[in-house]
Design an enzyme around this catalytic site. Structure first.
Site, PDB file in Angstrom:
ATOM      1  N   SER A 210       0.846  -1.205   0.000  1.00 42.56           N
ATOM      2  CA  SER A 210       0.000   0.000   0.000  1.00 42.56           C
ATOM      3  C   SER A 210       0.875   1.246   0.000  1.00 42.56           C
ATOM      4  O   SER A 210       1.617   1.509   0.945  1.00 42.56           O
ATOM      5  CB  SER A 210      -0.906   0.022   1.227  1.00 42.56           C
ATOM      6  OG  SER A 210      -1.464   1.316   1.344  1.00 42.56           O
TER       7      SER A 210
ATOM      8  N   HIS B  25      -8.195   1.086  -4.409  1.00 43.79           N
ATOM      9  CA  HIS B  25      -9.151   0.912  -3.303  1.00 43.79           C
ATOM     10  C   HIS B  25      -9.810   2.260  -3.030  1.00 43.79           C
ATOM     11  O   HIS B  25      -9.209   3.143  -2.426  1.00 43.79           O
ATOM     12  CB  HIS B  25      -8.375   0.400  -2.075  1.00 43.79           C
ATOM     13  CG  HIS B  25      -9.205   0.209  -0.848  1.00 43.79           C
ATOM     14  ND1 HIS B  25      -8.650   0.026   0.389  1.00 43.79           N
ATOM     15  CD2 HIS B  25     -10.557   0.158  -0.660  1.00 43.79           C
ATOM     16  CE1 HIS B  25      -9.613  -0.127   1.287  1.00 43.79           C
ATOM     17  NE2 HIS B  25     -10.775  -0.031   0.671  1.00 43.79           N
TER      18      HIS B  25
ATOM     19  N   MET C  70     -11.722  -5.578   5.087  1.00 41.78           N
ATOM     20  CA  MET C  70     -10.946  -4.611   5.870  1.00 41.78           C
ATOM     21  C   MET C  70     -10.710  -5.184   7.262  1.00 41.78           C
ATOM     22  O   MET C  70     -11.655  -5.526   7.967  1.00 41.78           O
ATOM     23  CB  MET C  70     -11.707  -3.280   5.989  1.00 41.78           C
ATOM     24  CG  MET C  70     -11.743  -2.438   4.736  1.00 41.78           C
ATOM     25  SD  MET C  70     -10.123  -2.063   4.006  1.00 41.78           S
ATOM     26  CE  MET C  70      -9.267  -1.258   5.362  1.00 41.78           C
TER      27      MET C  70
ATOM     28  N   MET D 298     -11.964   4.584  -1.115  1.00 41.05           N
ATOM     29  CA  MET D 298     -12.643   4.838   0.173  1.00 41.05           C
ATOM     30  C   MET D 298     -13.263   6.214   0.060  1.00 41.05           C
ATOM     31  O   MET D 298     -12.829   7.180   0.693  1.00 41.05           O
ATOM     32  CB  MET D 298     -11.623   4.757   1.313  1.00 41.05           C
ATOM     33  CG  MET D 298     -11.207   3.330   1.638  1.00 41.05           C
ATOM     34  SD  MET D 298      -9.718   3.253   2.622  1.00 41.05           S
ATOM     35  CE  MET D 298      -8.504   3.423   1.335  1.00 41.05           C
TER      36      MET D 298
ATOM     37  N   HIS E  10      -1.153  -1.401  -4.278  1.00 37.94           N
ATOM     38  CA  HIS E  10      -2.442  -1.019  -3.689  1.00 37.94           C
ATOM     39  C   HIS E  10      -2.474   0.500  -3.527  1.00 37.94           C
ATOM     40  O   HIS E  10      -1.610   1.088  -2.893  1.00 37.94           O
ATOM     41  CB  HIS E  10      -2.583  -1.721  -2.341  1.00 37.94           C
ATOM     42  CG  HIS E  10      -3.908  -1.569  -1.687  1.00 37.94           C
ATOM     43  ND1 HIS E  10      -5.018  -2.305  -2.064  1.00 37.94           N
ATOM     44  CD2 HIS E  10      -4.323  -0.765  -0.677  1.00 37.94           C
ATOM     45  CE1 HIS E  10      -6.043  -1.964  -1.302  1.00 37.94           C
ATOM     46  NE2 HIS E  10      -5.657  -1.028  -0.452  1.00 37.94           N
TER      47      HIS E  10
ATOM     48  N   MET F 265      -8.714   8.232  -0.596  1.00 42.68           N
ATOM     49  CA  MET F 265      -9.557   8.677   0.527  1.00 42.68           C
ATOM     50  C   MET F 265     -10.001  10.113   0.309  1.00 42.68           C
ATOM     51  O   MET F 265      -9.204  10.949  -0.125  1.00 42.68           O
ATOM     52  CB  MET F 265      -8.749   8.620   1.820  1.00 42.68           C
ATOM     53  CG  MET F 265      -8.160   7.263   2.116  1.00 42.68           C
ATOM     54  SD  MET F 265      -7.220   7.329   3.643  1.00 42.68           S
ATOM     55  CE  MET F 265      -6.602   5.646   3.712  1.00 42.68           C
TER      56      MET F 265
ATOM     57  N   ASP G  15      -6.850  -6.319   4.131  1.00 47.37           N
ATOM     58  CA  ASP G  15      -6.190  -5.008   4.160  1.00 47.37           C
ATOM     59  C   ASP G  15      -6.274  -4.401   5.552  1.00 47.37           C
ATOM     60  O   ASP G  15      -7.359  -4.166   6.065  1.00 47.37           O
ATOM     61  CB  ASP G  15      -6.904  -4.111   3.132  1.00 47.37           C
ATOM     62  CG  ASP G  15      -6.326  -2.711   3.028  1.00 47.37           C
ATOM     63  OD1 ASP G  15      -5.274  -2.438   3.635  1.00 47.37           O
ATOM     64  OD2 ASP G  15      -6.933  -1.901   2.310  1.00 47.37           O
TER      65      ASP G  15
ATOM     66  N   ASP H  69      -4.609   3.576  -2.201  1.00 41.79           N
ATOM     67  CA  ASP H  69      -5.687   3.948  -1.288  1.00 41.79           C
ATOM     68  C   ASP H  69      -6.176   5.360  -1.572  1.00 41.79           C
ATOM     69  O   ASP H  69      -5.458   6.330  -1.334  1.00 41.79           O
ATOM     70  CB  ASP H  69      -5.179   3.878   0.159  1.00 41.79           C
ATOM     71  CG  ASP H  69      -5.050   2.454   0.649  1.00 41.79           C
ATOM     72  OD1 ASP H  69      -6.045   1.710   0.545  1.00 41.79           O
ATOM     73  OD2 ASP H  69      -3.965   2.090   1.132  1.00 41.79           O
TER      74      ASP H  69
HETATM   75  C1  DX5 Z   1      -6.475   1.731   5.360  1.00 38.30           C
HETATM   76  C2  DX5 Z   1      -5.984   1.370   3.987  1.00 38.30           C
HETATM   77  C3  DX5 Z   1      -4.880   0.407   3.995  1.00 38.30           C
HETATM   78  C4  DX5 Z   1      -3.646   0.874   4.696  1.00 38.30           C
HETATM   79  C5  DX5 Z   1      -2.948  -0.331   5.244  1.00 38.30           C
HETATM   80  O1  DX5 Z   1      -7.615   2.485   5.265  1.00 38.30           O
HETATM   81  O2  DX5 Z   1      -7.030   0.814   3.217  1.00 38.30           O
HETATM   82  O3  DX5 Z   1      -4.576  -0.044   2.677  1.00 38.30           O
HETATM   83  O4  DX5 Z   1      -2.764   1.573   3.880  1.00 38.30           O
HETATM   84  O5  DX5 Z   1      -1.890   0.076   6.019  1.00 38.30           O
HETATM   85  P1  DX5 Z   1      -1.146  -0.884   7.055  1.00 38.30           P
HETATM   86  O6  DX5 Z   1      -0.653  -2.056   6.282  1.00 38.30           O
HETATM   87  O7  DX5 Z   1      -0.082  -0.023   7.612  1.00 38.30           O
HETATM   88  O8  DX5 Z   1      -2.194  -1.290   8.075  1.00 38.30           O
HETATM   89 ZN    ZN Z   2      -6.529  -0.144   1.240  1.00 37.31          ZN
END
Ligand code: DX5
Ligand code: ZN
Length: 215
Positions: free
Chosen positions: A7, A65, A136, A67, A32, A36, A174, A34
């Protein structure tokens, strides 16, 4: 062999390109990404522009991903940016089947994700349309949180459903993945491991990538 999706959220954003190349060279198969929006989750990360800039420098499978609220509005942007897979949240979707079909019609793999408090059984009708189901194992929004062991039951249920019905989806997990929790997740049936801090926060990134892909 387990698929590792490092990620990017945990990477040094001043050296994004270098870090992507480093995990790719070490043998990671996916990246990956993320996304947000400060609305669906209480944090803001980056948007399609960063994905687009990274696309020409990497051949990794781009696992996006989302969010974000109203994911349907941004599918084209991420397609045009070079996503290989788009995963949205069940909790953010008004018409999840339509969204899954729209992503597939764009020529991409389609995934759906559930937050820790959403039972996986809610996805039962959607599973035939999924290329990926993302469990998650932390509350989405931040990297570096602790793994919620109870989420392994969701992975086991998804594995059972996949075997019973012959579904095609891959099972991804994840949040809070480290050397110990990764072993538990793979034993439960996870096929794709997302790891942020454990990979990009490591002294020896190559050694970590080798460990997770070798599970
Ligand atoms: C959290 C993300 C994850 C995050 C994971 O909302 O979706 O992908 O980056 O990070 P670690 O591996 O540090 O928990
Ligand atoms: Zn993620």
């Amino acid at each position: 062999m387990t698929i590792l999706a490092p990620s990017l959220l945990a990477a040094d954003f001043s050296r994004l390109g270098e870090m992507v190349k480093e995990v790719e060279k070490a043998g990671a198969q996916w990246l990956h990404l993320d996304i947000m929006d400060g609305h669906f989750v209480p944090n803001i990360s980056f948007g399609a522009g960063i994905v687009k800039n990274l696309r020409p420098i990497s051949r990794l499978f781009f696992d996006v991903h989302l969010m974000i609220a109203e994911p349907e509005k941004y599918l084209n942007d991420f397609k045009n940016a070079g996503a290989d897979l788009i995963c949205f949240h069940y909790e953010a979707a008004k018409a999840p089947v339509v969204l899954l079909q729209t992503i597939a019609a764009l020529g991409l793999k389609a995934g759906i994700s559930v937050k820790p408090n959403t039972p996986c059984q809610r996805l039962a009708e959607l599973l035939p349309y999924c290329d990926l189901v993302l469990v998650m194992s932390v509350e989405p929004g931040f990297g570096g949180q602790s793994f919620m062991t109870e989420m392994l039951d969701k992975v086991k249920w998804l594995k059972k459903m996949k075997q019973a019905k012959g579904y095609r989806y891959q099972i991804e997990i994840d949040g809070g993945i480290n050397r110990e929790t990764a072993v538990q997740a793979v034993a439960a049936g996870a096929e794709v491991l997302v790891a942020g801090t454990a990979v990009f926060g490591a002294q020896d990134i190559g050694a970590e990538v080798a460990y997770y892909t070798g599970l």
